[in-house]
Each structure stands twice: as C-alpha cells, then as structure tokens.
Motif scaffolding. Structure first.
Motif, PDB file in Angstrom:
ATOM      1  N   SER A   1       0.830  -1.211   0.000  1.00  0.00           N
ATOM      2  CA  SER A   1       0.000   0.000   0.000  1.00  0.00           C
ATOM      3  C   SER A   1       0.864   1.261   0.000  1.00  0.00           C
ATOM      4  O   SER A   1       0.529   2.260  -0.648  1.00  0.00           O
ATOM      5  N   LYS A   2       1.995   1.206   0.716  1.00  0.00           N
ATOM      6  CA  LYS A   2       2.892   2.362   0.773  1.00  0.00           C
ATOM      7  C   LYS A   2       3.505   2.642  -0.592  1.00  0.00           C
ATOM      8  O   LYS A   2       3.692   3.798  -0.989  1.00  0.00           O
ATOM      9  N   LEU A   3       3.830   1.589  -1.325  1.00  0.00           N
ATOM     10  CA  LEU A   3       4.424   1.749  -2.651  1.00  0.00           C
ATOM     11  C   LEU A   3       3.438   2.433  -3.599  1.00  0.00           C
ATOM     12  O   LEU A   3       3.802   3.376  -4.321  1.00  0.00           O
ATOM     13  N   MET A   4       2.189   1.982  -3.586  1.00  0.00           N
ATOM     14  CA  MET A   4       1.195   2.567  -4.491  1.00  0.00           C
ATOM     15  C   MET A   4       0.873   4.008  -4.119  1.00  0.00           C
ATOM     16  O   MET A   4       0.618   4.842  -4.998  1.00  0.00           O
ATOM     17  N   ALA A   5       0.903   4.305  -2.828  1.00  0.00           N
ATOM     18  CA  ALA A   5       0.641   5.682  -2.383  1.00  0.00           C
ATOM     19  C   ALA A   5       1.795   6.608  -2.745  1.00  0.00           C
ATOM     20  O   ALA A   5       1.575   7.738  -3.218  1.00  0.00           O
ATOM     21  N   GLU A   6       3.027   6.145  -2.548  1.00  0.00           N
ATOM     22  CA  GLU A   6       4.195   6.995  -2.792  1.00  0.00           C
ATOM     23  C   GLU A   6       4.450   7.198  -4.279  1.00  0.00           C
ATOM     24  O   GLU A   6       4.742   8.314  -4.720  1.00  0.00           O
ATOM     25  N   ARG A   7       4.349   6.133  -5.053  1.00  0.00           N
ATOM     26  CA  ARG A   7       4.673   6.240  -6.476  1.00  0.00           C
ATOM     27  C   ARG A   7       3.562   6.892  -7.291  1.00  0.00           C
ATOM     28  O   ARG A   7       3.832   7.650  -8.242  1.00  0.00           O
ATOM     29  N   PHE A   8       2.309   6.618  -6.954  1.00  0.00           N
ATOM     30  CA  PHE A   8       1.197   7.013  -7.822  1.00  0.00           C
ATOM     31  C   PHE A   8       0.142   7.859  -7.117  1.00  0.00           C
ATOM     32  O   PHE A   8      -0.925   8.116  -7.681  1.00  0.00           O
ATOM     33  N   ASN A   9       0.435   8.286  -5.868  1.00  0.00           N
ATOM     34  CA  ASN A   9      -0.482   9.141  -5.106  1.00  0.00           C
ATOM     35  C   ASN A   9      -1.879   8.539  -4.978  1.00  0.00           C
ATOM     36  O   ASN A   9      -2.887   9.252  -5.045  1.00  0.00           O
ATOM     37  N   TRP A  10      -1.925   7.242  -4.801  1.00  0.00           N
ATOM     38  CA  TRP A  10      -3.220   6.586  -4.587  1.00  0.00           C
ATOM     39  C   TRP A  10      -3.825   7.043  -3.269  1.00  0.00           C
ATOM     40  O   TRP A  10      -3.121   7.292  -2.296  1.00  0.00           O
ATOM     41  N   THR A  11      -5.150   7.152  -3.233  1.00  0.00           N
ATOM     42  CA  THR A  11      -5.846   7.564  -2.017  1.00  0.00           C
ATOM     43  C   THR A  11      -5.916   6.406  -1.021  1.00  0.00           C
ATOM     44  O   THR A  11      -5.597   5.253  -1.355  1.00  0.00           O
ATOM     45  N   THR A  12      -6.365   6.728   0.197  1.00  0.00           N
ATOM     46  CA  THR A  12      -6.518   5.701   1.233  1.00  0.00           C
ATOM     47  C   THR A  12      -7.461   4.595   0.778  1.00  0.00           C
ATOM     48  O   THR A  12      -7.242   3.416   1.050  1.00  0.00           O
ATOM     49  N   GLU A  13      -8.508   4.973   0.059  1.00  0.00           N
ATOM     50  CA  GLU A  13      -9.471   3.989  -0.432  1.00  0.00           C
ATOM     51  C   GLU A  13      -8.851   3.109  -1.527  1.00  0.00           C
ATOM     52  O   GLU A  13      -9.134   1.918  -1.616  1.00  0.00           O
ATOM     53  N   GLN A  14      -7.995   3.719  -2.343  1.00  0.00           N
ATOM     54  CA  GLN A  14      -7.392   2.973  -3.447  1.00  0.00           C
ATOM     55  C   GLN A  14      -6.305   2.005  -2.978  1.00  0.00           C
ATOM     56  O   GLN A  14      -6.201   0.890  -3.489  1.00  0.00           O
ATOM     57  N   VAL A  15      -5.479   2.435  -2.014  1.00  0.00           N
ATOM     58  CA  VAL A  15      -4.325   1.617  -1.628  1.00  0.00           C
ATOM     59  C   VAL A  15      -4.725   0.307  -0.970  1.00  0.00           C
ATOM     60  O   VAL A  15      -3.928  -0.635  -0.914  1.00  0.00           O
ATOM     61  N   LYS A  16      -5.973   0.198  -0.501  1.00  0.00           N
ATOM     62  CA  LYS A  16      -6.405  -1.056   0.121  1.00  0.00           C
ATOM     63  C   LYS A  16      -6.354  -2.209  -0.874  1.00  0.00           C
ATOM     64  O   LYS A  16      -6.220  -3.371  -0.479  1.00  0.00           O
ATOM     65  N   PHE A  17      -6.442  -1.877  -2.185  1.00  0.00           N
ATOM     66  CA  PHE A  17      -6.454  -2.941  -3.186  1.00  0.00           C
ATOM     67  C   PHE A  17      -5.108  -3.644  -3.299  1.00  0.00           C
ATOM     68  O   PHE A  17      -5.054  -4.814  -3.709  1.00  0.00           O
ATOM     69  N   ALA A  18      -4.026  -2.954  -2.944  1.00  0.00           N
ATOM     70  CA  ALA A  18      -2.702  -3.569  -3.071  1.00  0.00           C
ATOM     71  C   ALA A  18      -2.549  -4.793  -2.167  1.00  0.00           C
ATOM     72  O   ALA A  18      -2.241  -5.891  -2.655  1.00  0.00           O
ATOM     73  N   PRO A  19      -2.756  -4.676  -0.830  1.00  0.00           N
ATOM     74  CA  PRO A  19      -2.673  -5.888  -0.005  1.00  0.00           C
ATOM     75  C   PRO A  19      -3.768  -6.898  -0.315  1.00  0.00           C
ATOM     76  O   PRO A  19      -3.551  -8.109  -0.170  1.00  0.00           O
ATOM     77  N   GLN A  20      -4.936  -6.431  -0.769  1.00  0.00           N
ATOM     78  CA  GLN A  20      -5.999  -7.368  -1.101  1.00  0.00           C
ATOM     79  C   GLN A  20      -5.636  -8.211  -2.327  1.00  0.00           C
ATOM     80  O   GLN A  20      -5.904  -9.419  -2.368  1.00  0.00           O
TER      81      GLN A  20
ATOM     82  N   THR B   1       1.207  -2.364 -13.730  1.00  0.00           N
ATOM     83  CA  THR B   1       2.312  -3.331 -13.709  1.00  0.00           C
ATOM     84  C   THR B   1       2.745  -3.635 -12.282  1.00  0.00           C
ATOM     85  O   THR B   1       2.977  -4.795 -11.920  1.00  0.00           O
ATOM     86  N   ASN B   2       2.849  -2.596 -11.464  1.00  0.00           N
ATOM     87  CA  ASN B   2       3.262  -2.792 -10.075  1.00  0.00           C
ATOM     88  C   ASN B   2       2.241  -3.607  -9.296  1.00  0.00           C
ATOM     89  O   ASN B   2       2.601  -4.469  -8.478  1.00  0.00           O
ATOM     90  N   LEU B   3       0.955  -3.344  -9.543  1.00  0.00           N
ATOM     91  CA  LEU B   3      -0.094  -4.095  -8.856  1.00  0.00           C
ATOM     92  C   LEU B   3      -0.048  -5.574  -9.265  1.00  0.00           C
ATOM     93  O   LEU B   3      -0.210  -6.472  -8.424  1.00  0.00           O
ATOM     94  N   ILE B   4       0.194  -5.815 -10.557  1.00  0.00           N
ATOM     95  CA  ILE B   4       0.324  -7.194 -11.036  1.00  0.00           C
ATOM     96  C   ILE B   4       1.523  -7.875 -10.389  1.00  0.00           C
ATOM     97  O   ILE B   4       1.455  -9.049  -9.987  1.00  0.00           O
ATOM     98  N   CYS B   5       2.622  -7.152 -10.250  1.00  0.00           N
ATOM     99  CA  CYS B   5       3.833  -7.719  -9.642  1.00  0.00           C
ATOM    100  C   CYS B   5       3.623  -8.050  -8.164  1.00  0.00           C
ATOM    101  O   CYS B   5       4.119  -9.073  -7.671  1.00  0.00           O
ATOM    102  N   ILE B   6       2.895  -7.188  -7.462  1.00  0.00           N
ATOM    103  CA  ILE B   6       2.580  -7.468  -6.053  1.00  0.00           C
ATOM    104  C   ILE B   6       1.772  -8.760  -5.954  1.00  0.00           C
ATOM    105  O   ILE B   6       2.043  -9.626  -5.117  1.00  0.00           O
ATOM    106  N   GLY B   7       0.789  -8.900  -6.845  1.00  0.00           N
ATOM    107  CA  GLY B   7       0.004 -10.131  -6.882  1.00  0.00           C
ATOM    108  C   GLY B   7       0.849 -11.334  -7.264  1.00  0.00           C
ATOM    109  O   GLY B   7       0.671 -12.434  -6.716  1.00  0.00           O
TER     110      GLY B   7
END
Length: 389
Positions: A234-253, A301-307
């Motif tokens: 979640s920290k990576l998606m927030a720092e690199r792409f300015n994802w919101t709190t609601e959006q970053v939840k998708f990364a660990p999910q 791409t980053n989200l796919i890599c996390i998965g």
C-alpha cells in the motif's frame, strides 16, 4: 454418529484459522498508526515486529509445554490473550496501548499457530483427511487476510480516520465467539504421557546441522517476504502514484487474493510435480516479479507484480517445512517447533525495510525484500532433499 461428532468438533477448530489471519492487518493498519502518531517510516517498520517477534521467543517453549496444558486449553489461552489485546485501545487510546495491543495480538497468534494445527489431529485420525483439513485451514487463514483490510476500512468509514483502532474490538469479538464455540465443543484431550518435555536447548542444538540451519533461515526469509510485501504494497502505491486511502487497500488485497489462489493450486500441482522443481520455478518467477516491481514504475504493472509475488511465494513455506521434516524425520516434533520459531522473520525484516524506506525511499524496501528472495533462490538450487547424514 462418530463421524458426525468428529465433523462438529472440526468446525470450531477450522474457524480458529480465521482468527490466525488477524495478524495480517499490520500492513494496512500501520499506515493509520503512522499518520495518527506522526511516526517515521523506521518507527512504523517496528509495528509488524511487535506482532511477529514473539514466534522467536514462544514457538519452542509453547510447543514443549503444550501437552502439559492440553492443546485445546493452549488454543483457548491464545484467544484470551488476543481478546484482551484487542479491547485494550478502547480502555485507553495512545501510542503505547496500541503497541501493547499489537504485541498481545502477536503473542496470541504465536501460541495459536503452535497449538491449533496439532489440535486438529485430536479429532481427525485419518492422515489423508488431516492433510486436507490442514490445507482447508490455510485457505481459511488466507480468507481472513483478505477480510482484515476491509474490517480496518469499515472502522474508518463508520467512525472516522482517528477511530481506525475500532477495528481491534471487532477482531476481539470475533475471537471471543471463536473461543466460546471451541470451549463448548467436547474434544478428547491427547495423551500427554507419551510426550517427553525436552529442554529448549535440545531443539536449538539442531541448528548446528548446516542443512537444518539453512532451512530454518529459509522459513525466516519466506515469512519475511510475506510480511514485507503486505507491509510495503500500500505504501508503494501511495508513494509512487499518489493513490488515495481507499485505493491503496487494493494492493494488499490483491496480494492476499493471489496468495490464496496460489496456495490452492499448489496443493494440486505438488501432488503431481516434484516439490523442488515446483520450488525452483516459482522462486525464479517471484524474483523476476520483484525486479520488475523495483525498476518499472507503472501502477497496473506494479499491482500485477505485487500479486505475482503472492502467487509464486504461496507454496514456498510448506515446501521448506516439508524439506526440514524429511531431513530429520526422527526429530519431527522438535523440527516443527523450530520452524514455527523462524516465523519471527516477519518481525525482523520489516524494521530493516522501514529504515531502508526512510533512507532511500520505497525502492529500498523492495530491495530488502529482493535480498530475502535471493536467499530463497539459493535454498531452491543449493540444498538437496533427503535425509541428512
């Protein structure tokens, strides 16, 4: 009737695996801790440590004393500790009580992981059914890891960002229900007279064996990869792409969803493919995924890599665990306690990641995870299976 009673006794034990997954809320909840108390990345990195470091201190002692207390009583003890920890922030909310809550969650989880798997063997005597039930338990744990971030976000949505810690009593109530269900279920106690209480030093003495040491570190680092990816996603998606709190939840999910799918497919493939071949293919794919994550900055791409990391690393723990048991089958009980102790890797790697993020940014955290996977690659290609000489 005996089969029906066995099934009824199995259900509350399997529900205990849902409680086991609660420790994975450290990933998303650490973001709220950091914002609430103004902690640095390095300080925030110690949040997972408060949960996972207890495996280092409790794994072997709890395993040695479990037959004295009884497996069911040990599971109930773990849940009582968890409930107390989860209610504590409601009584007094501060950075200190939150840290204590995380610590009690970790203590309860460490005791639960040591005692819950053996408790299944009290009600299931068929080895094939036991293996299937243990696999089902891991799937339930993975589902809990998926639900955990939603519970945190539910608390935030209904009570506000500053009341994020209301997720704790929700987890506490679920744990209490699990404990009541288990307490009300008759389960025959195991025969403690057949198990000798061995000194803790006897178990650690096994680390003098090079192969056992390497496999112990393999468990240490695969848990480190698991917790680290959850922690930084979640920290990576927030720092690199300015994802919101609601959006970053998708990364660990995404991570936990692909890990669940990978574990289910792993059960199928490991029954048909040699475990070392499967290990090597998956760890190389995991390594490639992390390299792309480190050096390619694209949100999809980053989200796919996390998965992908979750998917390809999902079966590594069980493979290394199996290798250790095969290496010294005559020491199976001690090996089991030793490998559970290595889960403390999740509490050691994340502070290093926190420091790395503070020094060089999120790329530092990814690179620390990459080092862990490099060691696992060495395990895959450098350690032979079979019994030790």
């Amino acid at each position: 009737m005996k089969t029906q009673n066995s099934t009824l006794a199995t259900l509350p034990i399997l529900f205990g695996f849902f409680v086991m997954g609660f420790c994975d809320i450290v990933g998303i909840s650490s973001d709220y801790v950091q914002r609430t108390f103004g902690w640095s990345p390095a300080m925030t990195g110690f949040v997972p440590s408060l949960v996972f470091i207890w495996f280092l201190f409790l794994g072997i002692p709890i395993g040695n004393h479990m037959n004295k207390w009884g497996r069911k009583n040990t599971v109930l003890l773990s849940m009582a500790i968890t409930v107390i920890g989860m209610l504590l922030p409601l009584i007094s909310y501060s950075s200190v009580t939150c840290m204590i809550a995380y610590a009690l969650l970790g203590i309860g989880n460490a005791i639960l992981q040591v005692s819950l798997n053996p408790l299944l063997s009290n009600v299931i005597t068929n080895q094939h059914l036991l293996t299937s039930s243990l696999t089902a338990g891991q799937v339930i744990k993975a589902v809990s890891s998926l639900v955990g971030p939603e519970i945190v976000l539910f608390a935030v949505a209904h009570f506000g960002d500053d009341k994020w810690y209301y997720c704790f009593p929700i987890l506490g109530c679920i744990t209490l229900l699990s404990a009541i269900w288990l307490m009300a279920t008759p389960i025959k106690r195991e025969d403690s007279a057949t198990t000798q209480l061995l000194p803790i030093s006897d178990t650690f003495f096994l680390l003098k064996d090079k192969k056992i040491l390497l496999l112990f570190l393999g468990i240490f680092f695969i848990v480190g990869v698991d917790v680290a990816t959850n922690f930084i996603s979640s920290k990576l998606m927030a720092e690199r792409f300015n994802w919101t709190t609601e959006q970053v939840k998708f990364a660990p999910q995404v991570y936990f969803l692909t890990r669940t799918i990978g574990a289910l497919l792993g059960v199928f493939f490991l029954a048909r493919i040699a475990e070392m071949k499967y290990f090597r293919v998956n760890i190389i794919a995991c390594l490639c995924s992390l390299l792309i994550l480190a050096f390619v900055e694209n949100d999809i791409t980053n989200l796919i890599c996390i998965g992908a990391v979750g998917f390809f690393a999902s079966s590594v723990f069980s493979i290394i665990y199996s290798m250790a048991l095969q290496a010294r089958p005559e020491k199976a009980n001690q090996i089991s306690g030793l490998m559970i102790t290595a889960i403390a890797g999740g509490g050691v790697v994340t502070p290093i990641i926190g420091i790395a993020i503070g020094k060089v940014g999120i790329i530092g955290g990814v690179c620390v995870t990459l080092v862990c996977v490099l060691y696992l690659t060495y395990c895959a290609f450098g350690i032979k299976t079979g019994k030790l000489n």
